[in-house]
Design an enzyme around this catalytic site. Structure first.
Site, PDB file in Angstrom:
ATOM      1  NE  ARG A 150      -3.575  -0.115   2.683  1.00 42.89           N
ATOM      2  CZ  ARG A 150      -4.795  -0.079   2.161  1.00 42.89           C
ATOM      3  NH1 ARG A 150      -5.230  -1.106   1.481  1.00 42.89           N
ATOM      4  NH2 ARG A 150      -5.579   0.955   2.344  1.00 42.89           N
TER       5      ARG A 150
ATOM      6  CD  GLU B 288      -1.467   0.632 -17.850  1.00 47.24           C
ATOM      7  OE1 GLU B 288      -1.834   1.777 -17.593  1.00 47.24           O
ATOM      8  OE2 GLU B 288      -1.156  -0.184 -16.963  1.00 47.24           O
TER       9      GLU B 288
ATOM     10  CG  ASN C  88      -5.390   4.707   5.816  1.00 51.82           C
ATOM     11  OD1 ASN C  88      -4.988   5.670   5.194  1.00 51.82           O
ATOM     12  ND2 ASN C  88      -5.776   3.582   5.245  1.00 51.82           N
ATOM     13  N   GLY C  89      -5.593   8.240   6.705  1.00 52.11           N
ATOM     14  CA  GLY C  89      -6.468   9.284   6.172  1.00 52.11           C
ATOM     15  C   GLY C  89      -5.943  10.669   6.513  1.00 52.11           C
TER      16      GLY C  89
ATOM     17  CE  LYS D 140       1.587  -0.359 -14.725  1.00 57.36           C
ATOM     18  NZ  LYS D 140       0.177  -0.254 -14.801  1.00 57.36           N
TER      19      LYS D 140
HETATM   20  C1  F6R Z   1      -0.755   2.243 -11.932  1.00 61.15           C
HETATM   21  C2  F6R Z   1      -1.802   2.091 -10.937  1.00 61.15           C
HETATM   22  C3  F6R Z   1      -2.612   3.275 -10.581  1.00 61.15           C
HETATM   23  C4  F6R Z   1      -4.073   2.870 -10.338  1.00 61.15           C
HETATM   24  C5  F6R Z   1      -4.889   4.067  -9.852  1.00 61.15           C
HETATM   25  C6  F6R Z   1      -6.346   3.726  -9.679  1.00 61.15           C
HETATM   26  O1  F6R Z   1      -0.100   1.045 -12.181  1.00 61.15           O
HETATM   27  O2  F6R Z   1      -1.988   1.045 -10.394  1.00 61.15           O
HETATM   28  O3  F6R Z   1      -2.526   4.265 -11.554  1.00 61.15           O
HETATM   29  O4  F6R Z   1      -4.597   2.377 -11.523  1.00 61.15           O
HETATM   30  O5  F6R Z   1      -4.369   4.501  -8.626  1.00 61.15           O
HETATM   31  O6  F6R Z   1      -6.514   2.686  -8.774  1.00 61.15           O
HETATM   32  P1  F6R Z   1      -7.862   1.888  -8.678  1.00 61.15           P
HETATM   33  O7  F6R Z   1      -8.005   1.101  -9.918  1.00 61.15           O
HETATM   34  O8  F6R Z   1      -7.704   1.039  -7.457  1.00 61.15           O
HETATM   35  O9  F6R Z   1      -8.958   2.891  -8.538  1.00 61.15           O
END
Ligand code: F6R
Length: 602
Positions: A27, A477, A100-101, A481
């Protein structure tokens, strides 16, 4: 962002907490702390650094007690250091909590509490909560009411774990716009920010909703409403994730394991939605006005969704980053609007806010989510799951390709219902979708060749990714990455844009990766590749077309696949390339700097 794990039972709490914290590492964090409780009171150890380092330095595993709470902190208020690490305590040292927050009104609360004589030790917004509870506890023995009263004064997002020496057999956990889930064991109970933290011990879970708190003891758990203190009836859900799914199974990194899991994840996404897709598509078919909202990689999935809807459904959805949507689109949505929110975690703050706004305006909300029971699924009217299993690597891989599968299934089914495309070509496309796991497996066989290619790109300063049509989101994308885990500057763009500016950046040897599936615009893309090549760029093409061999320095050969399905296998070599470049450059691809798996604050 930040991870919380709590335990109460018969085993040494420190061991369960350290293991849980390690499972929450993905996380993102910069500091770690633990509080345990026994007959001598609270034991607190905390510091800035990685978990393994702190296990050595602070001897976490020697902490006494069979109950306790740990936290990985991702700094928002106050620099990452030993003092700002959680847990934080009140003046008496009887209350300790992790958070957390973000507490938005912490400055005014701190001022008020200072005037009343409270002494603050850290620069965090969190510490204010401990002192606020202490203040409410004055003149009463009723800790739970004091806790509630204090929390009702907070503005912002908070998931909390709280211990109090006056109630040595209970732990409190709170959820408000930050995730919290209970793990129900036998003779022991858990709470955490995410299920993998305690999955080794139980897969029976209770998801808290915003504005709820839980009181857990060794043998019991109860959930209550923060405002009223009334009991909320909750059901225990069984999660079908196994511990093995949340472990590396021999791979050096979660990211590589998750890239390799894609053939299976894609199959699961197809089969997992077979029974529900028609019903959902019937609902979606009622709406002409469709918005896609998401962030990051999930946003790239929405861009693929846009092409699918345009080509198959003949409807043009608006695609917007959730962080923009939530502030710009309020006046444009109404009960005739459908919002399709895509979020793997189901906890991204901006995406949840966009969904809530849409609901407030009477719109219908469909969520495409990976994490079962996450907040997005509880806000949404309708949910489709991606069935990718737990994704621990911070960079999204299998959750992205499975999002694409779900979008393809939805677009095909919609096109059937609306008769916007002939049945035969839809059946053909569906049949070819079933074959994508096999195609992705073949692409994975290129891993070694891609690793070799990555070695030649290791010193690159910039890398450009270009595509056209449905290849554009793959280019975006691929670039995302690369930058997030290798820290190489990368730009993804539609190839038509090259001449309008970016071409000025191309010089001898700059890598340009062309996402070039055969289809409507391949000829045009070939022209753009020539333009880049003429400026000395080194062309790496991802394609199933022989044509590319003529212009590219290197071709990553992909098996033939329908143009509309190409985003699924074409992204895989780009994931592998980013992975190898991260490793070659000495980075940990699972835990990129400054990033967190779920972005639970705005
Ligand atoms: C990049 C990545 C982030 C998530 C973004 C949204 O590899 O993982 O850009 O795609 O933080 O996250 P979700 O899909 O959990 O809303």
């Amino acid at each position: 962002m930040c991870g919380i794990i709590g335990y109460i039972g018969e085993r040494p709490a420190c061991e369960i907490i350290v293991k849980g914290l390690k499972r929450l590492e993905y996380r993102g964090y910069d500091s770690v702390g633990i509080v345990t409780m026994d007959e001598d009171g609270l034991h607190i150890r905390k510091g800035a650094g990685r978990i393994d380092e702190l296990v050595e330095r602070l001897k976490f595993l020697e902490m006494p007690g069979k109950k306790g709470i740990g936290q990985t902190r991702w700094a928002t208020h106050g620099v990452p250091n030993d003092i700002n690490a959680h847990p934080h305590t009140d003046c008496t040292g009887r209350i300790a909590l992790v958070h957390n927050g973000i507490i938005e009104n912490y400055e005014s609360l701190r001022e008020e509490l200072r005037k009343k004589g409270h002494r603050f030790k850290s620069d965090t917004d969190t510490e204010v909560i401990a002192h606020l509870i202490e203040e409410e506890l004055k003149g009463t023995e009723d800790f739970e009411t004091a806790l509630r009263k204090a929390l009702l004064r907070l503005k912002g997002s908070f998931a909390l774990g709280v211990v109090y020496t006056g109630e040595p057999d209970r732990l409190y956990f709170v959820r408000n716009e930050s995730p919290m889930v209970l793990g129900i064991g036998s003779g022991e109970n858990f709470a955490a920010s995410d299920v993998p933290a305690f999955l080794e011990y139980t897969n029976r879970v209770v998801f808290l909703d915003d504005g709820e708190y839980a009181v857990i003891t060794r043998d019991s758990w109860i959930v209550k409403d923060l405002k009223t203190g009334r009991i909320v009836e909750k059901s225990v859900q069984t999660i079908d994730w196994s511990l093995e799914m949340a472990e590396k199974s021999g791979y050096p990194h979660f990211m590589l394991k998750e890239i390799y899991e894609q053939p299976k994840a894609i199959k699961d996404a197809i089969h997992g939605n077979a029974g529900i897709i028609t019903e959902i598509a019937r609902e979606v078919a009622k709406y002409e006005k469709i918005y896609f909202v998401a962030m990051g990689t999930s946003y790239h999935a929405t861009l693929v969704g846009k092409y699918l809807f345009q080509r198959l459904v003949k409807r043009v959805p608006v695609v917007e980053e959730a962080s923009e949507f939530r502030y710009e689109f309020e006046d444009l949505i109404d009960e005739n609007t459908l919002i399709i929110a895509i979020t793997q975690s189901g906890e991204t703050a901006d995406t949840l806010a966009a969904m809530k706004l849409a609901k407030k305006k009477g719109a219908k909300v469909l969520a495409i989510v990976n994490v079962v029971g996450s907040m997005a699924t509880r806000i949404a009217d309708l949910t489709l799951y991606t069935h990718a299993g737990p994704e621990i690597g911070v960079a999204a891989t299998k959750t992205y390709t499975t999002q694409l599968v779900v979008l393809t299934l939805l677009a095909i089914e919609l096109a059937r219902i609306l008769h916007s495309e002939d049945e035969e070509s839809l059946n053909q496309l569906e049949q070819e979708l079933m074959e994508t796991p096999e195609i992705v497996s073949k692409v994975l066989e290129l891993n070694e060749a891609i690793e070799e290619l990555a070695k030649t790109l290791k010193e690159s300063r910039d890398v450009f990714y270009i595509g056209r049509g449905i290849g554009v989101p793959t280019a975006l994308e691929g670039a995302l990455k690369l930058k997030e885990i290798s820290y190489i500057h990368a730009e993804g763009l539609s190839a038509g844009e090259l001449k309008h500016g970016p071409l000025a950046l191309l010089e001898e040897g700059v890598p340009v990766i062309a996402v070039a599936p055969p289809g409507k615009t391949l000829d045009k893309l070939m022209g753009n590749i020539e333009e880049a090549k003429a400026r000395g760029a080194r062309i790496i093409a991802v394609s199933s077309s022989e044509e590319l061999k003529r212009v590219a320095d290197t071709v990553i050969a992909i098996p033939p696949v329908h143009e509309l399905l190409s985003p699924i296998p074409y992204v895989v070599p780009l994931q592998l390339m980013a992975y190898h470049l991260a490793v070659l450059r000495g980075n940990d691809p699972d835990k990129p700097r400054n990033l967190a798996k779920s972005v639970t604050v705005e």
